[in-house]
Scaffold this active site. Structure first.
Site, PDB file in Angstrom:
ATOM      1  CG  PHE A   1      -2.042   0.921   1.203  1.00 25.66           C
ATOM      2  CD1 PHE A   1      -2.913   1.120   0.223  1.00 25.66           C
ATOM      3  CD2 PHE A   1      -1.601   2.282   1.856  1.00 25.66           C
ATOM      4  CE1 PHE A   1      -3.999   2.294   0.429  1.00 25.66           C
ATOM      5  CE2 PHE A   1      -2.564   3.456   1.671  1.00 25.66           C
ATOM      6  CZ  PHE A   1      -3.653   3.211   0.953  1.00 25.66           C
TER       7      PHE A   1
ATOM      8  CG  ASP B   1       5.772   3.634   1.902  1.00 28.02           C
ATOM      9  OD1 ASP B   1       5.968   4.071   2.886  1.00 28.02           O
ATOM     10  OD2 ASP B   1       4.757   3.658   0.959  1.00 28.02           O
TER      11      ASP B   1
ATOM     12  CE  LYS C   1      -0.245   5.543   7.730  1.00 23.77           C
ATOM     13  NZ  LYS C   1      -1.548   5.251   8.249  1.00 23.77           N
TER      14      LYS C   1
HETATM   15  C1  LIG Z   1       2.928   2.286   3.635  1.00 23.87           C
HETATM   16  C2  LIG Z   1       2.283   3.168   3.350  1.00 23.87           C
HETATM   17  N1  LIG Z   1       2.587   4.129   2.284  1.00 23.87           N
HETATM   18  C3  LIG Z   1       1.612   5.145   2.014  1.00 23.87           C
HETATM   19  C4  LIG Z   1       0.612   5.396   2.655  1.00 23.87           C
HETATM   20  C5  LIG Z   1      -0.483   6.542   2.175  1.00 23.87           C
HETATM   21  O1  LIG Z   1      -0.277   7.620   3.089  1.00 23.87           O
HETATM   22  P1  LIG Z   1      -1.274   8.814   3.004  1.00 23.87           P
HETATM   23  O2  LIG Z   1      -2.860   8.255   3.652  1.00 23.87           O
HETATM   24  O3  LIG Z   1      -0.903   9.638   4.119  1.00 23.87           O
HETATM   25  O4  LIG Z   1      -1.532   9.258   1.850  1.00 23.87           O
HETATM   26  C6  LIG Z   1       0.072   4.617   3.668  1.00 23.87           C
HETATM   27  C7  LIG Z   1      -1.172   4.846   4.485  1.00 23.87           C
HETATM   28  O5  LIG Z   1      -1.653   4.070   5.187  1.00 23.87           O
HETATM   29  C8  LIG Z   1       0.833   3.716   4.154  1.00 23.87           C
HETATM   30  O6  LIG Z   1       0.822   2.736   5.164  1.00 23.87           O
END
Ligand SMILES: Cc1ncc(COP(=O)(O)O)c(C=O)c1O
Length: 396
Positions: free
Chosen positions: A138, A223, A252
């Protein structure tokens, strides 16, 4: 809204009338928080073991954050990126220190998706197009971030997405060896797949990808949006493999509860944005940066990361022995409680009734990601209430 005068609509009813239903309608309305505790509008108290989905690293209304944000909002609010300001520069310096490489260069944005969009653009600047991501991953909901997200259900309604993206099974090194080549611009991997149910790859996976990327001149992006800022007991969640990524994305926990994201490039060979190639109005908002600086300083001075690892050991020991729990996976305070039945949604709903907040990223996993300064007493209460919740859901 057609309502008789004496009929006062609930917040949930009002939500339905004005908000998109992409999140459904939440069952409770929260009005106040202090540390790991939150209260709803009826005055009921909950232990927030989801932490805004791995976001509130110091919980709600932490005095250090309140002080920093209040001071900053009194001094200077938003200035855009046409002007420098100290909170932004100081935060970039702190991140460069934490990454441990003086070549690290930070681009600030507002969310995880935006951080990954920036990473995709950096990958394009390498002159290559192909991106390798993993199934179950994700990376966000915007069109670029969705294009590298390995979850078909989230992608399907929005085709066509970016082409030139290949998804390989998470943890499958042989597949990486087969597919990474000189046409690959970037491999992007989460140290733990949080949204996919807190899935952790075997030790050595990230280190082997690092080696592979070096062999073929490929950018290796981590990520760390969910695993970052101390959540795993390390700053970014990849350190146990002794690697340095070329790109790190954060959001986050970074803002200590305020919206803030970052994309960090590392190494002289990693492409970097030139003036005009990328931007966002709210990037490096001074108030969000002030909160982030205060959060990092608190984590460092109080050595909170060491207590995260102790909390992991305590929670794993006590939760994994509960009837119906197969295992507790993940690291630090990003844990997935794997159940022997597909009742995670029911458990999450019942948990609210029992005063604990968790979520169910998939049918048999409960995710917990409380504030990193959660206390021993709060963990004890959580375990007791979770045990009760599980029993009720199993017997329902
Ligand atoms: C690993 C990871 N990358 C990217 C995102 C996307 O982040 P945002 O919701 O702040 O756009 C998330 C959100 O849960 C995530 O867990």
């Amino acid at each position: 809204m057609k309502k008789s005068l004496n009929q006062i609509p609930t917040t949930q009813e009002r939500w339905k009338e004005v908000l998109q239903q992409n999140y459904g309608t939440p069952s409770i309305t929260l009005v106040k928080g202090k540390g790991v505790e939150v209260w709803d509008e009826s005055g009921k108290k909950y232990l927030d073991f989801l932490g805004g989905i791995a976001t509130n690293i110091l919980g709600h209304a932490h005095p250090a954050i309140v002080k920093a944000v209040s001071a900053q909002v009194r001094e200077l609010s938003h200035v855009s990126n046409l002007y420098a300001h100290l909170p932004g520069v100081e935060l970039a310096e702190r991140l460069q220190d934490l990454v441990g490489d003086p070549t690290a260069r930070v681009f600030f944005c507002n969310s995880g998706a935006e951080a990954n969009e920036a990473a995709i653009k950096i990958a394009r600047l390498s002159g290559r197009k192909n991106i390798i991501s993993t199934t179950g991953s994700f990376h966000g909901r915007t069109m670029g971030a969705l294009s590298i997200t390995g979850q078909e259900a989230k992608r399907a309604p929005f085709y066509p997405l970016l082409s030139d993206v290949k998804f390989l099974p998470y943890g499958d090194l042989a597949a990486m060896i087969k597919h990474v080549n000189r046409k690959t611009a970037m491999v992007i991997v989460e140290p733990i797949q949080g949204e996919n149910g807190v899935v952790t790859p075997q030790t050595g996976y990230l280190a082997a990808i690092r080696e592979l990327c070096d062999d073929y001149g490929v950018l290796f992006a981590i990520d760390a949006v969910q695993t970052g800022m101390g959540r795993t007991g390390q700053w970014f969640g990849y350190e146990q493999e002794n690697i340095q990524p070329d790109i790190i994305t954060l959001a986050k926990g970074l803002g200590g509860g305020l919206p803030l994201g970052a994309m960090i490039t590392v190494g002289k060979k990693t492409p970097a944005f030139k003036p005009g190639e990328h931007g966002t109005t709210f990037g490096a908002n001074p108030i969000a940066c002030a909160a982030a600086n205060a959060a990092i300083d608190y984590l460092v001075t109080k050595n909170v990361l060491a207590s995260v690892t102790k909390a992991e050991i305590y929670l794993k020991k006590n939760l994994s022995s509960l009837p119906g729990v197969v295992e507790v996976r993940g690291r630090g305070l990003l844990l997935g409680i794997v159940l022997d039945e597909q009742i995670a949604e029911k458990v999450a709903t019942q948990a609210v009734k029992n005063g604990i907040l968790v979520n169910s990223p998939n049918k048999n996993v409960i995710r917990i990601a409380p504030a990193l300064n959660v206390t021993a007493l709060q963990m004890q209460i959580f375990i007791r209430q979770f045990k009760k919740t599980l029993k009720e859901a199993q017997n329902d």
